[in-house]
Design a protein around this motif. Structure first.
Motif: not given
Length: 253
Positions: A216-228, A175-178
């Motif tokens: 990113i392992k748990q939520k692959p859809s967060a790739i763009q934000g993690v990459a930034e 719930s808090g990761g993003i």
């Protein structure tokens, strides 16, 4: 105080809009020029954002024409601080330069580096990105604190790191990761190129990197934000060094 929300709403729309979209609203130019000057006179601590809005609007010929046609606007802008805000505004466009007081005109070439047009354009892009992140995170509340209060970059970075530190167990990641990632994105954008700010928080680097990889392992859809975020962190010599020397982090990657 009620004007803060209106200004931030307008700022977001202006920075996001194309020049064609702004041109389509030229019938409101005189009203908005009056509002911006009045706001600048009362809220000098929003200086950097005010300069950004003036810079963007002055790229639209119809808004420039509205400014040049209204001599009252020129009188009003000359009531602003001469050697400070007037000079910075004058550096953004020839039409503004012609409107400021003669004493302020002498200081136009001496404005701070971050208020030169090229740097203002970069700041506008950073601010636009931050607005987009806040919209993603549904944090669309007006800002009460001035955007250019002392150390805004470091304060935002600290807030992002604090949010990451709050994700101290797997259950909180869901719930808090993003939201934590988005705060970190804002902090990294505000500190872009400020090695001193990143160095001051480098002790948190292992925890932040571990958070990013776990997310990113748990939520692959967060790739763009993690990459930034990784792009900014690895551009920091101090944070990049942590990554290069930490075998455990490399194994996680």
């Amino acid at each position: 105080m009620s004007a803060n929300g209106e200004f931030h709403d307008f700022k977001k729309k202006v920075l996001k809009a194309s020049l064609e979209e702004i041109d389509a609203q030229a019938k409101h130019a005189q009203t908005m020029w009056n509002f911006l000057i009045a706001f600048a006179g009362k809220k000098p601590h929003f200086r950097s954002l005010i300069i950004q809005v003036f810079h963007k609007l002055m790229q639209v010929p119809s808004w420039v024409a509205a400014w040049e046609a209204d001599s009252e606007l020129h009188k009003q802008v000359q009531t602003l601080h001469e050697d400070d805000l007037q000079s910075a505004l004058g550096a953004q466009h020839e039409a503004l330069k012609k409107s400021i007081a003669p004493s302020a005109l002498k200081s136009v070439t001496l404005v701070k580096p971050e208020e030169q047009p090229e740097e203002v354009r970069l700041a506008m892009e950073r601010e636009r990105m931050i607005d987009a992140i806040k919209e993603e995170d549904e944090e669309d509340e007006p800002e009460d604190e001035p955007a250019d209060k002392p150390g805004p970059g470091l304060a935002a970075l600290e807030e992002g790191i604090d949010a990451v530190a709050g994700i101290d167990e797997p259950a909180k990641m869901d719930s808090g990761g993003i939201p934590a990632l988005n705060k970190l994105r804002i902090g990294c954008i505000r500190c872009a190129g400020e090695e001193e700010s990143f160095l001051q928080e480098v002790e948190h680097a292992p925890n932040v990197f571990n958070f990013l990889f776990s997310l990113i392992k748990q939520k692959p859809s967060a790739i763009q934000g993690v990459a930034e975020v990784m792009n900014q962190l690895m551009a920091s010599q101090s944070w990049g060094s942590v990554m290069e020397k930490n075998r455990l982090l490399q194994e996680i990657v």
